[in-house]
Scaffold this active site. Structure first.
Site, PDB file in Angstrom:
ATOM      1  N   ILE A  83       0.856  -1.182  -0.066  1.00 48.27           N
ATOM      2  CA  ILE A  83      -0.076   0.122   0.046  1.00 48.27           C
ATOM      3  C   ILE A  83       0.810   1.276   0.078  1.00 48.27           C
ATOM      4  O   ILE A  83       0.670   2.148  -0.850  1.00 48.27           O
ATOM      5  CB  ILE A  83      -0.835  -0.159   1.163  1.00 48.27           C
ATOM      6  CG1 ILE A  83      -1.950  -1.153   1.033  1.00 48.27           C
ATOM      7  CG2 ILE A  83      -1.741   1.209   1.459  1.00 48.27           C
ATOM      8  CD1 ILE A  83      -2.867  -1.333   2.296  1.00 48.27           C
TER       9      ILE A  83
ATOM     10  N   THR B 299      -2.287  -6.935  -1.223  1.00 47.35           N
ATOM     11  CA  THR B 299      -0.875  -6.956  -1.300  1.00 47.35           C
ATOM     12  C   THR B 299      -0.158  -8.268  -1.089  1.00 47.35           C
ATOM     13  O   THR B 299      -0.928  -8.706  -0.229  1.00 47.35           O
ATOM     14  CB  THR B 299      -0.245  -5.897  -0.144  1.00 47.35           C
ATOM     15  OG1 THR B 299      -0.648  -6.456   0.965  1.00 47.35           O
ATOM     16  CG2 THR B 299      -0.966  -4.494  -0.410  1.00 47.35           C
TER      17      THR B 299
ATOM     18  N   ASP C 255      11.253   3.466   4.863  1.00 52.70           N
ATOM     19  CA  ASP C 255      10.981   2.070   5.326  1.00 52.70           C
ATOM     20  C   ASP C 255      12.180   1.564   5.869  1.00 52.70           C
ATOM     21  O   ASP C 255      13.306   2.035   5.979  1.00 52.70           O
ATOM     22  CB  ASP C 255      10.756   1.480   3.971  1.00 52.70           C
ATOM     23  CG  ASP C 255       9.805   0.124   3.942  1.00 52.70           C
ATOM     24  OD1 ASP C 255       8.897   0.056   3.504  1.00 52.70           O
ATOM     25  OD2 ASP C 255      10.426  -0.927   4.519  1.00 52.70           O
TER      26      ASP C 255
ATOM     27  N   LYS D  93      -4.215  -1.329  16.188  1.00 52.14           N
ATOM     28  CA  LYS D  93      -4.773  -0.572  15.211  1.00 52.14           C
ATOM     29  C   LYS D  93      -5.979   0.486  15.892  1.00 52.14           C
ATOM     30  O   LYS D  93      -6.097   1.840  15.492  1.00 52.14           O
ATOM     31  CB  LYS D  93      -5.462  -1.015  13.949  1.00 52.14           C
ATOM     32  CG  LYS D  93      -4.294  -1.755  13.136  1.00 52.14           C
ATOM     33  CD  LYS D  93      -3.331  -0.849  12.642  1.00 52.14           C
ATOM     34  CE  LYS D  93      -2.276  -1.384  11.615  1.00 52.14           C
ATOM     35  NZ  LYS D  93      -1.625  -0.390  10.742  1.00 52.14           N
TER      36      LYS D  93
ATOM     37  N   SER E 294      -6.860  -0.054  10.367  1.00 49.83           N
ATOM     38  CA  SER E 294      -7.225  -1.339   9.742  1.00 49.83           C
ATOM     39  C   SER E 294      -8.907  -1.323  10.044  1.00 49.83           C
ATOM     40  O   SER E 294      -9.168  -0.928  10.992  1.00 49.83           O
ATOM     41  CB  SER E 294      -6.782  -2.682  10.023  1.00 49.83           C
ATOM     42  OG  SER E 294      -7.433  -3.706   9.704  1.00 49.83           O
TER      43      SER E 294
ATOM     44  N   ASN F  90       2.080   4.693   7.944  1.00 50.20           N
ATOM     45  CA  ASN F  90       1.566   3.373   6.915  1.00 50.20           C
ATOM     46  C   ASN F  90       2.155   2.134   7.457  1.00 50.20           C
ATOM     47  O   ASN F  90       1.559   1.154   7.486  1.00 50.20           O
ATOM     48  CB  ASN F  90       1.449   3.766   5.525  1.00 50.20           C
ATOM     49  CG  ASN F  90       1.662   2.333   4.905  1.00 50.20           C
ATOM     50  OD1 ASN F  90       0.505   1.982   4.376  1.00 50.20           O
ATOM     51  ND2 ASN F  90       2.639   1.880   4.376  1.00 50.20           N
TER      52      ASN F  90
ATOM     53  N   TYR G 119      -2.746  -7.274  16.902  1.00 51.55           N
ATOM     54  CA  TYR G 119      -2.926  -6.307  15.795  1.00 51.55           C
ATOM     55  C   TYR G 119      -3.920  -5.293  15.840  1.00 51.55           C
ATOM     56  O   TYR G 119      -3.780  -4.140  15.709  1.00 51.55           O
ATOM     57  CB  TYR G 119      -2.826  -7.191  14.335  1.00 51.55           C
ATOM     58  CG  TYR G 119      -3.076  -6.469  13.153  1.00 51.55           C
ATOM     59  CD1 TYR G 119      -1.894  -5.646  12.514  1.00 51.55           C
ATOM     60  CD2 TYR G 119      -4.216  -6.193  12.227  1.00 51.55           C
ATOM     61  CE1 TYR G 119      -2.137  -5.056  11.299  1.00 51.55           C
ATOM     62  CE2 TYR G 119      -4.315  -5.508  11.356  1.00 51.55           C
ATOM     63  CZ  TYR G 119      -3.132  -4.957  10.646  1.00 51.55           C
ATOM     64  OH  TYR G 119      -3.502  -4.223   9.642  1.00 51.55           O
TER      65      TYR G 119
HETATM   66  N1  LIG Z   1      -3.090  -5.168   2.858  1.00 53.90           N
HETATM   67  C1  LIG Z   1      -4.147  -5.180   3.724  1.00 53.90           C
HETATM   68  O1  LIG Z   1      -5.045  -6.380   3.600  1.00 53.90           O
HETATM   69  C2  LIG Z   1      -4.325  -4.313   4.758  1.00 53.90           C
HETATM   70  C3  LIG Z   1      -5.538  -4.264   5.532  1.00 53.90           C
HETATM   71  C4  LIG Z   1      -5.707  -3.563   6.868  1.00 53.90           C
HETATM   72  C5  LIG Z   1      -4.818  -2.713   6.926  1.00 53.90           C
HETATM   73  N2  LIG Z   1      -3.366  -2.760   6.306  1.00 53.90           N
HETATM   74  C6  LIG Z   1      -2.531  -1.540   6.884  1.00 53.90           C
HETATM   75  O2  LIG Z   1      -1.907  -1.124   5.533  1.00 53.90           O
HETATM   76  C7  LIG Z   1      -0.634  -0.766   6.042  1.00 53.90           C
HETATM   77  C8  LIG Z   1       0.257  -1.198   4.687  1.00 53.90           C
HETATM   78  O3  LIG Z   1       0.117  -2.700   4.514  1.00 53.90           O
HETATM   79  P1  LIG Z   1       0.700  -3.472   3.438  1.00 53.90           P
HETATM   80  O4  LIG Z   1      -0.272  -4.506   3.367  1.00 53.90           O
HETATM   81  O5  LIG Z   1       1.233  -2.541   2.207  1.00 53.90           O
HETATM   82  O6  LIG Z   1       1.839  -4.073   4.132  1.00 53.90           O
HETATM   83  P2  LIG Z   1       3.491  -4.357   3.395  1.00 53.90           P
HETATM   84  O7  LIG Z   1       4.083  -5.509   4.414  1.00 53.90           O
HETATM   85  O8  LIG Z   1       3.479  -4.610   2.090  1.00 53.90           O
HETATM   86  O9  LIG Z   1       4.128  -2.987   4.047  1.00 53.90           O
HETATM   87  C9  LIG Z   1       4.564  -2.744   5.333  1.00 53.90           C
HETATM   88  C10 LIG Z   1       5.878  -1.986   4.895  1.00 53.90           C
HETATM   89  O10 LIG Z   1       6.126  -1.566   6.310  1.00 53.90           O
HETATM   90  C11 LIG Z   1       7.686  -1.972   6.227  1.00 53.90           C
HETATM   91  N3  LIG Z   1       8.021  -1.800   7.821  1.00 53.90           N
HETATM   92  C12 LIG Z   1       7.666  -2.919   8.680  1.00 53.90           C
HETATM   93  N4  LIG Z   1       8.247  -2.598   9.691  1.00 53.90           N
HETATM   94  C13 LIG Z   1       8.628  -1.473   9.965  1.00 53.90           C
HETATM   95  C14 LIG Z   1       9.446  -0.869  10.860  1.00 53.90           C
HETATM   96  N5  LIG Z   1       9.666  -1.090  11.905  1.00 53.90           N
HETATM   97  N6  LIG Z   1      10.016   0.393  10.420  1.00 53.90           N
HETATM   98  C15 LIG Z   1       9.709   1.094   9.316  1.00 53.90           C
HETATM   99  N7  LIG Z   1       8.892   0.078   8.193  1.00 53.90           N
HETATM  100  C16 LIG Z   1       8.616  -0.902   8.457  1.00 53.90           C
HETATM  101  C17 LIG Z   1       7.741  -2.872   5.597  1.00 53.90           C
HETATM  102  O11 LIG Z   1       9.166  -3.123   5.413  1.00 53.90           O
HETATM  103  C18 LIG Z   1       6.747  -2.906   4.410  1.00 53.90           C
HETATM  104  O12 LIG Z   1       7.720  -2.161   3.275  1.00 53.90           O
HETATM  105  C19 LIG Z   1      -0.279  -1.419   7.208  1.00 53.90           C
HETATM  106  O13 LIG Z   1      -0.326  -0.499   8.308  1.00 53.90           O
HETATM  107  C20 LIG Z   1      -1.395  -2.335   7.512  1.00 53.90           C
HETATM  108  O14 LIG Z   1      -1.518  -2.635   8.766  1.00 53.90           O
HETATM  109  C21 LIG Z   1      -3.417  -3.433   5.126  1.00 53.90           C
END
Ligand SMILES: NC(=O)c1ccc[n+]([C@@H]2O[C@H](COP(=O)([O-])OP(=O)(O)OC[C@H]3O[C@@H](n4cnc5c(N)ncnc54)[C@H](O)[C@@H]3O)[C@@H](O)[C@H]2O)c1
Length: 269
Positions: free
Chosen positions: A19, A197, A38, A166, A149, A91, A162
């Site tokens: 995302i 993702t 990141d 959130k 979320s 994010n 989690y």
């Molecule tokens: N994809 C979904 O279905 C979904 C649903 C609800 C909420 N979300 C939220 O959306 C956001 C992005 O999710 P996504 O699916 O793109 O996940 P993703 O795993 O693709 O991206 C998360 C990113 O955060 C980075 N990261 C992890 N730990 C870190 C840290 N300690 N410091 C800095 N960076 C760090 C990772 O390297 C990664 O690039 C998150 O907050 C997630 O909780 C996602």
């Protein structure tokens, strides 16, 4: 509706992720100047290079949300590079496969897993918000978008840590909106539903995916861009009257009683 983010200096944490990278691309396409932040610097650099190749201004920076000094350094580097900060999308989240295996219900919760989840997702977001406010408050303007979320709204048999982390982000969002609204700062939360993702889909059992798909009111599951467009709009000046909100982009998954599809088949055939 069209809007511009022309020149707005924006940090996206987790900017190299599924995302986050969509947010970076859409912000850049609207003219924002970016810090792709990141823990995975290699992927952040690859994305920043891609964005620069399209003519955007973008820098990659390593940040670990679990390390306060690293988060502070992200802001000082941003100021050194751009001289201001207009927006941040908090994010990043702890989404490792190992944590997905362990974060089940409270009876089986290891204290250290709870702490790790809150250290990254909630404490890390709090520190980032605080440091952003220290810059934005003297500017008299700024937009913070925290990524929560839709699981923050609903009980579940898994992801107890989690979803609580959130839910805390949503309340933090309201606190910031309330304390800093008159100082020109808006703070909103976006609540993605299941979004395609790699990290979300990789370890999702097929049965669970089908259940979520059935409970999603749209004919499709969301893509990263569906979340990114909402983030971009909330950052834009056109959203100037929107603050303190927790907005789900989840295809309506969180808006209805579970099992609605079966009821629909029963009543409508
Ligand atoms: N994809 C979904 O279905 C979904 C649903 C609800 C909420 N979300 C939220 O959306 C956001 C992005 O999710 P996504 O699916 O793109 O996940 P993703 O795993 O693709 O991206 C998360 C990113 O955060 C980075 N990261 C992890 N730990 C870190 C840290 N300690 N410091 C800095 N960076 C760090 C990772 O390297 C990664 O690039 C998150 O907050 C997630 O909780 C996602």
């Amino acid at each position: 509706m069209s809007y511009t983010l022309d020149g707005k200096v924006s940090i996206v944490t987790g900017g190299a992720g599924g995302i986050g990278s969509a947010v970076c691309r859409i912000l850049a396409s609207h003219g924002a100047r970016l810090m792709v932040a990141d823990i995975d610097l290699g992927r952040a650099e690859t994305l920043a290079t891609e964005l620069r190749d399209t003519g955007a201004e973008a820098e990659a920076i390593h940040v670990d949300l679990g390390d306060e000094s690293s988060v502070k350094a992200m802001f000082s580097t941003t100021l050194a590079r751009y001289g201001r900060l207009d927006a941040i999308n908090n994010n990043a989240a702890l989404l490792t496969p190992e944590m997905a295996q362990r974060d089940l219900d409270i009876e089986h919760m290891a204290t250290e897993d709870w702490d790790d989840t809150f250290r990254i997702n909630t404490r890390g977001t709090m520190i980032a918000c605080r440091e952003a406010l220290k810059i934005m408050t003297p500017q008299g303007a700024g937009a913070i978008v925290n990524t929560a979320s839709n699981l923050a709204l609903q009980g579940n048999v898994i992801q107890a840590a989690y979803s609580a982390s959130k839910a805390a982000i949503i309340q933090m969002t309201r606190s910031i909106a309330t304390s800093h609204g008159k100082r020109g700062i808006r703070c909103n939360a976006v609540l993605p539903g299941l979004t395609g993702t790699p990290s979300a889909l990789a370890h999702l059992p097929q049965e669970l995916r089908e259940t979520v798909e059935e409970e999603t009111l749209t004919p499709f599951l969301g893509a990263p861009a569906d979340i990114a467009h909402l983030v971009a709009f909330l950052i834009s000046d056109e959203a100037r009257y929107i603050t303190g909100q927790a907005m789900a982009a989840d295809g309506g998954t969180s808006t209805h009683i579970p099992g609605y599809a079966r009821l629909q088949r029963f009543f409508q055939g």
